[in-house]
Scaffold this motif. Structure first.
Motif, mmCIF file in Angstrom:
data_model
loop_
_atom_site.group_PDB
_atom_site.id
_atom_site.type_symbol
_atom_site.label_atom_id
_atom_site.label_comp_id
_atom_site.label_asym_id
_atom_site.label_seq_id
_atom_site.Cartn_x
_atom_site.Cartn_y
_atom_site.Cartn_z
ATOM 1 N N SER A 109 27.700 8.336 -109.159
ATOM 2 C CA SER A 109 28.278 8.394 -110.492
ATOM 3 C C SER A 109 29.712 8.917 -110.390
ATOM 4 N N PRO A 110 30.616 8.406 -111.225
ATOM 5 C CA PRO A 110 31.995 8.910 -111.196
ATOM 6 C C PRO A 110 32.164 10.242 -111.909
ATOM 7 N N ASP A 111 31.070 10.781 -112.442
ATOM 8 C CA ASP A 111 31.188 11.992 -113.275
ATOM 9 C C ASP A 111 31.836 13.154 -112.539
ATOM 10 N N ARG A 112 31.454 13.319 -111.257
ATOM 11 C CA ARG A 112 32.024 14.451 -110.519
ATOM 12 C C ARG A 112 33.548 14.289 -110.395
ATOM 13 N N GLY A 113 33.973 13.064 -110.120
ATOM 14 C CA GLY A 113 35.411 12.808 -110.018
ATOM 15 C C GLY A 113 36.125 13.115 -111.320
ATOM 16 N N PHE A 114 35.531 12.689 -112.429
ATOM 17 C CA PHE A 114 36.152 12.955 -113.735
ATOM 18 C C PHE A 114 36.188 14.447 -114.041
ATOM 19 N N ALA A 115 35.136 15.145 -113.645
ATOM 20 C CA ALA A 115 35.106 16.602 -113.874
ATOM 21 C C ALA A 115 36.226 17.289 -113.103
ATOM 22 N N ILE A 116 36.465 16.848 -111.887
ATOM 23 C CA ILE A 116 37.535 17.436 -111.073
ATOM 24 C C ILE A 116 38.903 17.112 -111.681
ATOM 25 N N LEU A 117 39.064 15.872 -112.123
ATOM 26 C CA LEU A 117 40.337 15.505 -112.751
ATOM 27 C C LEU A 117 40.578 16.328 -114.007
ATOM 28 N N ASP A 118 39.507 16.623 -114.713
ATOM 29 C CA ASP A 118 39.623 17.445 -115.917
ATOM 30 C C ASP A 118 40.091 18.853 -115.543
ATOM 31 N N ARG A 119 39.520 19.390 -114.469
ATOM 32 C CA ARG A 119 39.922 20.724 -113.995
ATOM 33 C C ARG A 119 41.374 20.723 -113.523
ATOM 34 N N LEU A 120 41.776 19.623 -112.902
ATOM 35 C CA LEU A 120 43.138 19.550 -112.377
ATOM 36 C C LEU A 120 44.128 19.006 -113.398
ATOM 37 N N ALA A 121 43.626 18.762 -114.618
ATOM 38 C CA ALA A 121 44.481 18.335 -115.737
ATOM 39 C C ALA A 121 45.231 17.046 -115.436
ATOM 40 N N LEU A 122 44.517 16.045 -114.934
ATOM 41 C CA LEU A 122 45.134 14.735 -114.702
ATOM 42 C C LEU A 122 44.563 13.747 -115.707
ATOM 43 N N PRO A 123 45.390 13.163 -116.565
ATOM 44 C CA PRO A 123 44.871 12.209 -117.552
ATOM 45 C C PRO A 123 44.333 10.964 -116.855
ATOM 46 N N THR A 124 43.193 10.491 -117.347
ATOM 47 C CA THR A 124 42.510 9.390 -116.662
ATOM 48 C C THR A 124 42.949 8.018 -117.145
ATOM 49 N N ASP A 125 43.733 7.987 -118.235
ATOM 50 C CA ASP A 125 44.123 6.679 -118.751
ATOM 51 C C ASP A 125 45.494 6.241 -118.235
ATOM 52 N N ARG A 126 46.078 7.028 -117.341
ATOM 53 C CA ARG A 126 47.380 6.658 -116.760
ATOM 54 C C ARG A 126 47.168 5.595 -115.690
ATOM 55 N N MET A 127 48.081 4.639 -115.630
ATOM 56 C CA MET A 127 48.049 3.678 -114.540
ATOM 57 C C MET A 127 48.404 4.436 -113.252
ATOM 58 N N ALA A 128 47.648 4.147 -112.195
ATOM 59 C CA ALA A 128 47.863 4.873 -110.945
ATOM 60 C C ALA A 128 49.263 4.661 -110.401
ATOM 61 N N GLY A 129 49.858 3.523 -110.715
ATOM 62 C CA GLY A 129 51.202 3.232 -110.233
ATOM 63 C C GLY A 129 52.286 4.056 -110.914
ATOM 64 N N THR A 130 51.935 4.723 -112.018
ATOM 65 C CA THR A 130 52.926 5.511 -112.750
ATOM 66 C C THR A 130 52.786 7.012 -112.464
ATOM 67 N N LEU A 131 51.881 7.379 -111.572
ATOM 68 C CA LEU A 131 51.652 8.797 -111.289
ATOM 69 C C LEU A 131 52.779 9.371 -110.437
ATOM 70 N N SER A 132 53.087 10.619 -110.687
ATOM 71 C CA SER A 132 54.040 11.318 -109.819
ATOM 72 C C SER A 132 53.324 11.653 -108.505
ATOM 73 N N SER A 133 54.093 12.167 -107.545
ATOM 74 C CA SER A 133 53.497 12.477 -106.241
ATOM 75 C C SER A 133 52.446 13.580 -106.365
#
Lengths: 206, 228
Positions: A109-133
């Motif tokens: 399940s992707p839930d663990r990944g989403f939980a970590i992104l939530d902790r690290l404050a990374l929005p999930t609807d951003r295109m990966a190509g637009t992310l900073s380093s």
């Protein structure tokens, strides 16, 4: 505690005439982290790639055991968690779509990944190509921990992270070593890092 | 279906879905294939046209031209399937997550749908522009299906082999020739039979055997070329 060990002995790797790894040996057991240091070009990333199974060593042995069995290179490759500067994701997909895709490949399940992104404050609807380093580094951590691996291979794990990002990922590493059954880690960094539970150091410097 | 097979299939379908999602957002392969195919079709149509080829010559020449258009369109657009993974450095993440056989089948399925779409687009236009009289349309459809499968499977396999090489373009041409030559000879023969109204003969079973062989060979070889 589940029996998990990583042992590598006299690992060698060359690229053409350039010998990058010249007989490197080490052992890591549950709850421990091995810190690999050395200047640029000393073979830190090459060692981690060999341990991950994405690069075949020219010599030596790598033995990774989970439970009662040594895993072969194919099994090891699918089980490790890996963070590295050259790890990239699909720029045409959003952060969420990338995680969902790799979760389907890993059959988790992707839930663990989403939980970590939530902790690290990374929005999930951003295109990966637009992310900073720094954002890409956070995504790498979420991807690496998606399937709750026992073995974490971290190549410059805090690269490009701001203070909150580094604090968050250090906390993830601490939790991994303390709470994940059989959890262990190999961390590569150009200079020494202050990390709890580093029980061994390997300096590849010349 | 056993649980193991269902998860393998889910993995392959995930790869297939990802390929199309990325493609529909970038349209790189679609534009490349479509543009190349339409351009060569228009050039052939203008140069030869419905009155440019005598009927007797048409049944010999036009099936060859059709398959050349399909071959070069596929060669222009399909190799990116694996090459792009290496160039954008997403290959490492795939190596650490995907079962090689599921990855190969997902990519193959994507290639099949691309080739099928190309054939659906090009063939009616070609028949119309060249005023090609097809005596056995069902056999033509079978030739396109079987030949298209072989094109997709062979191109996917070669693309996987060359993805990590330096001289990709040269290597693709060199490797494609021996792999795709039997396919093209059989596909042209079958298409010619469809045009003139002859029975398929041995060409169809041979083509199906070729398709099966390339697919099985690709499944067996891919893990070796993909992983270190």
């Amino acid at each position: 505690m589940p029996k998990t060990t990583l042992h590598f002995e006299k690992v060698r790797r060359r690229f053409g005439r350039l010998s990058v790894l010249q007989g490197v040996t080490g052992t890591v057991t549950p709850g421990e982290a091995l810190l690999v240091t050395g200047p640029n070009g000393s073979g830190k990333s090459t060692l981690l790639r060999c341990l991950a199974g994405v690069l075949a060593p020219d010599g030596g042995q790598i033995a990774y055991r989970e439970g009662e069995r040594d895993l072969d290179i194919g099994e090891r490759r699918l089980r490790v968690g890996y963070v590295a500067p050259d790890l990239a994701f699909y720029s045409e997909l959003t952060v969420a779509e990338n995680l969902q895709f790799f979760a389907r490949l890993r059959r988790v399940s992707p839930d663990r990944g989403f939980a970590i992104l939530d902790r690290l404050a990374l929005p999930t609807d951003r295109m990966a190509g637009t992310l900073s380093s720094g954002m890409r580094q956070r995504l790498r951590w979420a991807w690496a921990l998606l399937h709750r691996p026992r073995l974490l291979l971290l190549d410059e794990p805090f690269q490009n992270l701001d203070a909150p990002g580094e604090e968050g990922t250090r906390e993830l590493l601490r939790e991994h070593l303390e709470s994940t059954p059989g959890g262990l880690a190999v961390i590569a960094n150009p200079s020494s890092l202050e990390i709890d539970r580093v029980t061994a150091r390997l300096d590849l410097g010349r | 279906m056993s649980p193991l097979a269902s998860t393998w299939a889910a993995e392959a379908l995930a790869v297939f879905a990802k390929e199309w999602r990325c493609e529909l957002r970038t349209r790189i392969a679609l534009n490349t294939l479509g543009l190349f195919a339409v351009t060569t079709l228009v050039v052939a149509g203008v140069s030869l046209g419905p009155l440019g080829v005598a009927k007797a010559q048409g049944s010999a020449l036009l099936p060859v031209l059709l398959w050349l258009i399909l071959l070069f369109s596929v060669a222009a657009g399909l190799p990116r399937a694996f090459v792009q993974e290496e160039e954008t450095q997403t290959a490492t993440a795939l190596r650490l997550c995907a079962t090689p056989s599921a990855l190969f089948c997902g990519k193959l399925l994507y290639a099949l749908t691309l080739v099928a779409g190309l054939e659906v687009l090009i063939t009616p236009l070609y028949v119309m522009i060249m005023n090609l009289q097809v005596a056995r349309p069902g056999l033509l459809a079978a030739a396109l299906a079987a030949g298209g499968f072989g094109l997709a499977a062979g191109s996917t396999l070669v693309a996987a082999i060359i993805a990590q090489a330096r001289s990709k373009g040269t290597l693709f041409s060199v490797l494609s020739f021996p792999i795709l030559l039997p396919l093209l000879i059989l596909a042209v023969e079958l298409t010619r039979n469809a045009v003139v109204g002859d029975p398929p003969g041995m060409a169809l079973p041979q083509l199906l055997l070729y398709d099966a062989s390339v697919s099985i060979f690709g499944l067996m070889l891919f893990p070796v070329v993909w992983n270190p």
